[in-house]
Design a protein around this motif. Structure first.
Motif, PDB file in Angstrom:
ATOM      1  N   GLU A  20      32.610 -32.512 -73.710  1.00  0.00           N
ATOM      2  CA  GLU A  20      33.323 -33.679 -73.186  1.00  0.00           C
ATOM      3  C   GLU A  20      32.495 -34.309 -72.057  1.00  0.00           C
TER       4      GLU A  20
ATOM      5  N   GLU B  46      33.355 -35.813 -69.460  1.00  0.00           N
ATOM      6  CA  GLU B  46      33.864 -35.556 -68.110  1.00  0.00           C
ATOM      7  C   GLU B  46      33.215 -34.311 -67.488  1.00  0.00           C
TER       8      GLU B  46
ATOM      9  N   LYS C 166      29.707 -35.363 -66.419  1.00  0.00           N
ATOM     10  CA  LYS C 166      29.778 -36.265 -65.254  1.00  0.00           C
ATOM     11  C   LYS C 166      30.117 -35.506 -63.981  1.00  0.00           C
ATOM     12  N   SER C 167      31.077 -34.597 -64.076  1.00  0.00           N
ATOM     13  CA  SER C 167      31.503 -33.875 -62.861  1.00  0.00           C
ATOM     14  C   SER C 167      30.437 -32.918 -62.371  1.00  0.00           C
TER      15      SER C 167
ATOM     16  N   THR D 244      25.605 -37.314 -65.586  1.00  0.00           N
ATOM     17  CA  THR D 244      26.082 -38.597 -66.117  1.00  0.00           C
ATOM     18  C   THR D 244      25.025 -39.133 -67.087  1.00  0.00           C
TER      19      THR D 244
END
Ligand code: FA5
Ligand code: MG
Length: 446
Positions: A295, A297, A300-301, A305
């Motif tokens: 995923e 997310e 990114k976290s 990114t």
């Protein structure tokens, strides 16, 4: 003739022909369908109780527990003492001594053990095909935070895998990891882009020849940057999914030679799309791993990114049972020379020769269940008394009477892998099981 690779798009609701290999689907939709929040009350079953009964299994257990208590174990430089993990008076803790006694054994780090041999063979595959790009971790501490185990990999707050019925909690914020995916986020944050994590994982579960509350997984993770897929004509997700399948099909061939396999679409909270790989073995499809495209997310976290990644988590026991013909998952824990001497470093796929087959002894017990009753709690009680002498706990009858009371009848199979059990010790164990089931689970024996 069946094609080697089959595509099948079936969700979990599919009928599993593998009655003897129930999917321990901690992260499957069938689990989440029955999702409920963690139930602290369940941990109360493990409050201090009368001393364990005098059955041989229980005596052995107490001895190993007190020996373990004397010396803390060291896992990757972290010292873990019994009191760090087993807190009988703490209602947010549900870790029994049987589980504590497995921490630090790290079967996957023994080069002459089937799990170590398998791990090393998988390492060889990645070394050969990715010229050493994958960083390997095999002694990360199995005690992790709820955040690492669940939040960091987007497991929903009400997912059943978070419940006290399914996961071993040390306290409300700390668990024994239930999958190696618990380490994805931290390793990404540390800058790793290609990694393999092997470790012991812990799940409260049913009892049969393919389920044990401690087993071993290997996680694989690979990050791609836009340069990797820009010339491919595919988007990043399609590119990663294709690379993932190619990589794992290659791994399956490396382990099994020509083998029938198929992809099954599935669901994991941390990947999309998600797949399982099944291998055709002894007239049935056996699920050996879950995987998918990570995923966004999560990337990114954790500082990635605009990248994509794939991840997989495979069950080492499941693969080793097939490769070495090991009929019962308890055998992996055996110290019996007749087991251990059959395996040696680098020798994948040597077929296990059973040293002898002792007869099982079956005992049935029936009781009226209550609302709190779960099969996992029953199994924990049985294992607490019989240890590895219990082979299977199986529901054989289930009915509700006119008053609305539900009765369950369970058949318990006792069998040692190493010796004959005497009538006396089996009767002792069964008597103690009945007492503890009555007292701890508050059910009414019939
Ligand atoms: C997971 O644990 C996911 N973390 C896997 C994953 C990783 C998916 C990364 C996507 C990306 P699952 O609960 O299905 O999924 O377990 C993965 C594998 O572990 C299974 O395919 C099976 O081979 C093995 N496994 C699961 N439960 C048991 C069990 N009780 N006993 C032995 N092996 C098991
Ligand atoms: Mg699964």
């Amino acid at each position: 003739m069946r094609p080697l690779i089959r595509s099948a798009c079936r969700l979990r609701a599919r009928v599993r022909a593998m009655a003897t290999l129930p999917a321990a689907a901690a992260f499957s939709p069938s689990s989440s369908a029955a999702a409920r929040p963690p139930r602290l009350t369940l941990a109360l079953f493990f409050l201090p109780s009368a001393p364990a009964p005098a059955a041989l299994g229980a005596r052995a257990l107490r001895t190993s527990a007190s020996a373990a208590a004397a010396a803390a174990v060291d896992v990757g430089g972290v010292k873990i003492a019994r009191e760090d993990v087993v807190r009988e008076e703490d209602p947010t803790n549900n870790v029994p001594d049987t589980i504590y006694s497995k921490i630090g054994l790290q079967l996957h780090r023994r080069d002459n053990h089937p799990l170590g041999i398998l791990k090393n063979t998988i390492y060889d595959y990645f070394d050969k095909n990715f010229s050493g790009q994958f960083n390997k971790f095999d002694d990360l501490c199995p005690l992790v935070s709820v955040k690492q185990n669940f939040d960091d990999v987007l497991v929903p707050a009400d997912h059943i895998s978070r419940s006290y019925n399914d996961t071993y909690y040390v306290d409300a914020q700390t668990v024994l990891r239930c999958h190696t995916s618990a380490h994805q986020a931290e390793l990404l944050r540390d800058g790793h882009t290609h990694f393999l994590v092997t470790g012991d994982v812990y799940r409260r579960d049913s009892i049969d020849s393919t389920h044990y509350p401690v087993f071993h997984q290997m996680e694989g993770f690979r990050v791609f940057s836009p340069d990797d897929w820009s010339g491919s004509g595919m988007d990043g997700t399609a590119y990663a999914a294709a690379d993932l399948k190619k990589t794992l099909e290659g791994l399956a061939r490396h382990l099994f030679g020509a083998v029938e396999m198929r992809w099954v679409d599935t669901y994991f909270p941390f990947t999309n799309p998600s797949f399982e790989l099944e291998i055709y073995f002894q007239d049935d499809w056996l699920e050996v791993l879950g995987c998918g495209v990570t995923e966004q997310e999560i990337l990114k976290s954790n500082g990635r990114t605009d990248h994509v990644a794939w991840a997989f988590g495979l069950g080492l026991e499941r693969l080793a049972m097939v490769l070495f013909d090991i009929p019962d998952i308890r055998l992996f824990w055996s110290n019996d020379q007749r087991f251990t001497s059959q395996f040696s470093e680098g020798k994948l796929g040597v077929k296990f020769k059973p040293f002898s087959k002792f007869p099982p002894c079956y005992k049935d017990m029936s009781f009226w269940i209550n609302e709190e009753f779960t099969e996992n709690n029953l199994c924990e009680v049985v294992r607490g008394i019989a240890g590895d002498l219990v082979e299977e706990v199986k529901l054989i009858d289930n009915f509700t009477n006119k008053k609305g009371l539900t009765s369950h009848c369970y058949r318990i199979a006792y069998r040692s892998m190493e010796r004959s059990l005497t009538d006396e010790e089996i009767n002792d164990m069964q008597w103690n099981v009945r007492e503890e089931v009555k007292n701890k689970l508050k059910v009414e024996l019939r």
